[in-house]
Scaffold this motif. Structure first.
Motif, PDB file in Angstrom:
ATOM      1  N   ARG A 126      13.101 -77.584  -1.080  1.00  0.00           N
ATOM      2  CA  ARG A 126      13.733 -76.361  -1.554  1.00  0.00           C
ATOM      3  C   ARG A 126      12.660 -75.419  -2.097  1.00  0.00           C
ATOM      4  NH1 ARG A 126      18.692 -74.574  -3.329  1.00  0.00           N
ATOM      5  NH2 ARG A 126      19.721 -76.547  -2.916  1.00  0.00           N
ATOM      6  N   ASN A 154      15.695 -72.277   3.744  1.00  0.00           N
ATOM      7  CA  ASN A 154      15.820 -72.933   2.437  1.00  0.00           C
ATOM      8  C   ASN A 154      16.989 -73.913   2.473  1.00  0.00           C
ATOM      9  OD1 ASN A 154      14.950 -73.459  -0.139  1.00  0.00           O
ATOM     10  ND2 ASN A 154      15.780 -71.595  -1.052  1.00  0.00           N
ATOM     11  N   ARG A 155      16.984 -74.802   1.520  1.00  0.00           N
ATOM     12  CA  ARG A 155      18.094 -75.741   1.409  1.00  0.00           C
ATOM     13  C   ARG A 155      19.355 -75.028   0.967  1.00  0.00           C
ATOM     14  NH1 ARG A 155      16.545 -81.354  -1.619  1.00  0.00           N
ATOM     15  NH2 ARG A 155      14.864 -81.942  -0.198  1.00  0.00           N
ATOM     16  N   SER A 156      20.462 -75.459   1.532  1.00  0.00           N
ATOM     17  CA  SER A 156      21.764 -74.967   1.099  1.00  0.00           C
ATOM     18  C   SER A 156      22.113 -75.597  -0.244  1.00  0.00           C
ATOM     19  CB  SER A 156      22.815 -75.332   2.148  1.00  0.00           C
ATOM     20  OG  SER A 156      24.115 -75.160   1.643  1.00  0.00           O
ATOM     21  N   ASP A 157      23.045 -74.981  -0.946  1.00  0.00           N
ATOM     22  CA  ASP A 157      23.537 -75.572  -2.194  1.00  0.00           C
ATOM     23  C   ASP A 157      24.507 -76.712  -1.915  1.00  0.00           C
ATOM     24  OD1 ASP A 157      22.087 -73.842  -3.833  1.00  0.00           O
ATOM     25  OD2 ASP A 157      23.665 -72.313  -3.783  1.00  0.00           O
ATOM     26  N   GLU A 158      24.913 -76.850  -0.674  1.00  0.00           N
ATOM     27  CA  GLU A 158      25.867 -77.888  -0.304  1.00  0.00           C
ATOM     28  C   GLU A 158      25.137 -79.171   0.094  1.00  0.00           C
ATOM     29  OE1 GLU A 158      28.264 -76.380   2.827  1.00  0.00           O
ATOM     30  OE2 GLU A 158      29.110 -74.741   1.631  1.00  0.00           O
ATOM     31  N   ASP A 171      18.039 -69.161   6.590  1.00  0.00           N
ATOM     32  CA  ASP A 171      17.549 -68.710   5.287  1.00  0.00           C
ATOM     33  C   ASP A 171      16.215 -69.342   4.916  1.00  0.00           C
ATOM     34  OD1 ASP A 171      17.960 -67.114   2.953  1.00  0.00           O
ATOM     35  OD2 ASP A 171      18.438 -68.943   1.827  1.00  0.00           O
ATOM     36  N   ASP A 187      13.333 -72.130  -3.902  1.00  0.00           N
ATOM     37  CA  ASP A 187      14.041 -71.035  -4.554  1.00  0.00           C
ATOM     38  C   ASP A 187      13.089 -70.069  -5.244  1.00  0.00           C
ATOM     39  OD1 ASP A 187      16.449 -72.106  -3.738  1.00  0.00           O
ATOM     40  OD2 ASP A 187      16.731 -73.256  -5.583  1.00  0.00           O
ATOM     41  N   TYR A 214      20.043 -78.277   5.164  1.00  0.00           N
ATOM     42  CA  TYR A 214      19.057 -77.205   5.258  1.00  0.00           C
ATOM     43  C   TYR A 214      19.603 -76.038   6.058  1.00  0.00           C
ATOM     44  CZ  TYR A 214      14.509 -74.973   5.559  1.00  0.00           C
ATOM     45  OH  TYR A 214      13.471 -74.078   5.435  1.00  0.00           O
ATOM     46  N   ASP A 215      19.377 -74.840   5.544  1.00  0.00           N
ATOM     47  CA  ASP A 215      19.820 -73.611   6.201  1.00  0.00           C
ATOM     48  C   ASP A 215      18.620 -72.990   6.926  1.00  0.00           C
ATOM     49  OD1 ASP A 215      20.660 -71.089   6.961  1.00  0.00           O
ATOM     50  OD2 ASP A 215      21.728 -70.678   5.095  1.00  0.00           O
ATOM     51  N   ASN A 263      16.854 -81.970   7.361  1.00  0.00           N
ATOM     52  CA  ASN A 263      17.651 -81.649   6.175  1.00  0.00           C
ATOM     53  C   ASN A 263      16.895 -81.917   4.873  1.00  0.00           C
ATOM     54  OD1 ASN A 263      20.113 -80.537   7.066  1.00  0.00           O
ATOM     55  ND2 ASN A 263      20.866 -82.546   7.665  1.00  0.00           N
TER      56      ASN A 263
END
Length: 215
Positions: A50, A99-103, A97, A52, A93-94, A46
């Motif tokens: 990131r 990438n890290r989730s926004d949650e 995708d 983005d 972590y997603d 997790n």
């Protein structure tokens, strides 16, 4: 809250490391099933950084098995807070995708904190926060088959991408970083959660800690 640690001395931190598909999660799940709310699990996965600033295609080409792929410093800060009895906001972590989730998810300090990940013994500062360091050792052929099944079925990956990633980054990174970190472990467990003898010994150690700190 049931299982919540009442002081710093209440908290035992256990690290469970090993190669991809070695059985770390099975072992972790066995402990969680046995001790319920007395055990909290923090996954190194997790804490992937990131990205983005990159496209999905660019993120999919990153080396996720190198220590630099992780924000281990953030994990160290979070584990230190948990040991001090302070709750944390853990990233999520997603994998689909890359990438890290926004949650995020709130993690409360409990009597036993399990840290799981392939490279958690590679960082000396993180390693020194652990009271018990367990390395799960499993045959490489078994590990790659487990990884293929997991990534295809659970993470939406194609078979070609999983095999290519294993050959180009996972295998060499395992040999360079994961396997050498085994020397830092206190206990080497063959076959992870399927090793009933090792599991029973670990359960007894945790049971004694939980029972001894209950008020």
């Amino acid at each position: 809250m049931k299982g919540e640690a009442k002081s710093v001395d209440d908290i035992m931190i256990i690290g469970i490391a090993g190669g991809t598909g070695s059985g770390k999660t099975t072992l972790t799940n066995r402990l969680k099933e046995r001790f319920g709310d007395d055990v909290t699990v923090v996954y190194h996965d997790n804490y992937y950084k990131r990205h983005d600033d990159m496209s999905y295609e660019e993120r999919s080409l990153l080396n996720y098995d190198h220590p630099d792929a992780f924000d281990t410093q953030l994990m160290i800060e979070h584990i230190q807070k948990l040991r001090q009895g302070i709750q944390i906001e853990c990233p999520i972590y997603d994998f689909a995708d890359h990438n890290r989730s926004d949650e995020t998810m709130v993690i409360h300090p409990t009597k036993v904190i399990v840290i799981e990940g392939i490279l958690i013994f590679e960082n000396e500062i993180l390693r020194n926060l652990m009271d018990i360091k367990i390395f799960v050792d499993t045959d490489a052929d078994v590990r790659i088959l487990r990884r293929i099944l997991r990534d295809v079925q659970e993470r939406g990956r194609s078979l070609d991408s999983v095999v290519n990633q294993y050959l180009t980054t996972v295998k060499p990174m395992h040999e360079q970083f994961v396997e050498p970190s085994k020397r830092s472990s206190d206990i080497i467990v063959l076959e992870g959660g399927n090793n009933v003898v090792a599991l029973d010994i670990l359960i007894q150690r945790i049971h004694n800690h939980v029972r001894g700190t209950m008020v």
